[in-house]
Design an enzyme around this catalytic site. Sequence first.
Site, PDB file in Angstrom:
ATOM      1  N   ILE A  79      28.519  45.427  41.362  1.00  0.00           N
ATOM      2  CA  ILE A  79      28.788  44.158  40.695  1.00  0.00           C
ATOM      3  C   ILE A  79      27.751  43.119  41.115  1.00  0.00           C
ATOM      4  CG2 ILE A  79      30.399  43.412  42.521  1.00  0.00           C
ATOM      5  CD1 ILE A  79      32.069  42.048  40.296  1.00  0.00           C
ATOM      6  N   CYS A  80      27.521  42.153  40.243  1.00  0.00           N
ATOM      7  CA  CYS A  80      26.707  40.971  40.548  1.00  0.00           C
ATOM      8  C   CYS A  80      25.239  41.341  40.761  1.00  0.00           C
ATOM      9  CB  CYS A  80      27.315  40.239  41.747  1.00  0.00           C
ATOM     10  SG  CYS A  80      26.734  38.536  41.960  1.00  0.00           S
ATOM     11  N   ALA A  81      24.697  41.115  41.952  1.00  0.00           N
ATOM     12  CA  ALA A  81      23.287  41.404  42.203  1.00  0.00           C
ATOM     13  C   ALA A  81      23.017  42.887  42.432  1.00  0.00           C
ATOM     14  CB  ALA A  81      22.806  40.603  43.413  1.00  0.00           C
TER      15      ALA A  81
END
Length: 430
Positions: free
Chosen positions: A347-349
């Site tokens: 998730i995310c970065a």
Amino acid sequence: MALRYSLELPRSLSNFTPKRALLKKRFFSVSASAATMASTARKVLVPIANGTEPMEAVITIDVLRRSGADVTVASSEKQLRVDALHGVRIVADASVSDVADSVFDLIALPGGVPGVDNLRDCGALESLVKKHVADGRLYAAVCAAPAVVLGSWGLLKGLKATCHPSFMEKLASSATAVESRVQLDGRVVTSRAPGTTMEFGVALVEQLYGKEKANEVAGPLVMQSNHGDEYTFTELNPVQWTFDNSPKILVPIANGTEEMEAVMIIDILRRAKANVVVASVEDKVEIEASRRVKLEADMLLDEAAKLSYDLIMLPGGLGGAQAFANSETLVNLLKKQTESNRYYGAICASPALVLEPHGLLKGKKATAFPAMCNKLSDQSEVEKRVVVDGNLITSRGPGTSMEFALAIVEKLFGRKVGLEIAKAMVFTRT
């Protein structure tokens, strides 16, 4: 960017008729006095205890620190390390007794049982909060805390408040109980559960700093536009996720990991009775996450790497994702996971900084944090909040973490279990 949270106002502060005021949500326009507050750091206390709900504590801390608030996490226990619910261990900055004589602009209480009982029974905290309220300062509570702590201390008399659905009857004995996701009355803000805590946190930012700052904080969170709707996800190349006995899941953490994402994943998967191993990529089990929340892992990654997993799940956070990408041990685990066609996600970065550069997204559709989607070789699904492609699952940021974790639960245990957990957290309407 519109501010994506809703706040119920008491009748005196709204334009609604009495009945509609209890039922209809609206965006809250901050008072002129709050809007003109100076931009100096507000001092905030978030007390925690054994049995605290970790999502509620960590989301509140994280969101407030994003606003620039000076947040002190204080343990009501004899030691700084708190054993929160679902096996999550949080290390506080100080003890409640250490800050008993301090002055705060806001005191915000997380829920969780028996955490709320431990907070209620802490004499030093009770004295501190009662003086704080008597001085006319802002205070707040979520989940069971409005009923069990604030109500028991007599701090909700004559006020409208909300709490977790299972504590509404108790709340009604000490306040006017309403079913808002976030409720403001006077100087108190209350909210319902883990699934409303991000909205709660942003509402507190608005009370401390004004609407412009709240908008600024809310944007990068990638929050839902329609709170309370059933969670959804995009699925491509569907396969049945299978496992023997209880699924074994590895969640690595590192200095700089996004604490909201990590804790939501761990907490929700453990609610589903998955066997979750939290492993530190650092040389010690305690890590300092991206908003300086200190978390303690179950073990070091080198020890965890001796085991095999049905699923490896990477939280985001810029520093944490870079640490993951630089960990030969973790990258090798991920490569073996994909080679054996087992399940993995990020998730995310982390999709952009870990999976993509190591060839772990080859032939796969994925999404990531909006500012990092340009690093993905295939950007056809990047606008989606949660994407499942066969044995891979990816998502966008803190505000999509619950949907992400619930999608994992659904793939492992079925939609019925996912919806039951979503409703218990008041993420989805009951």
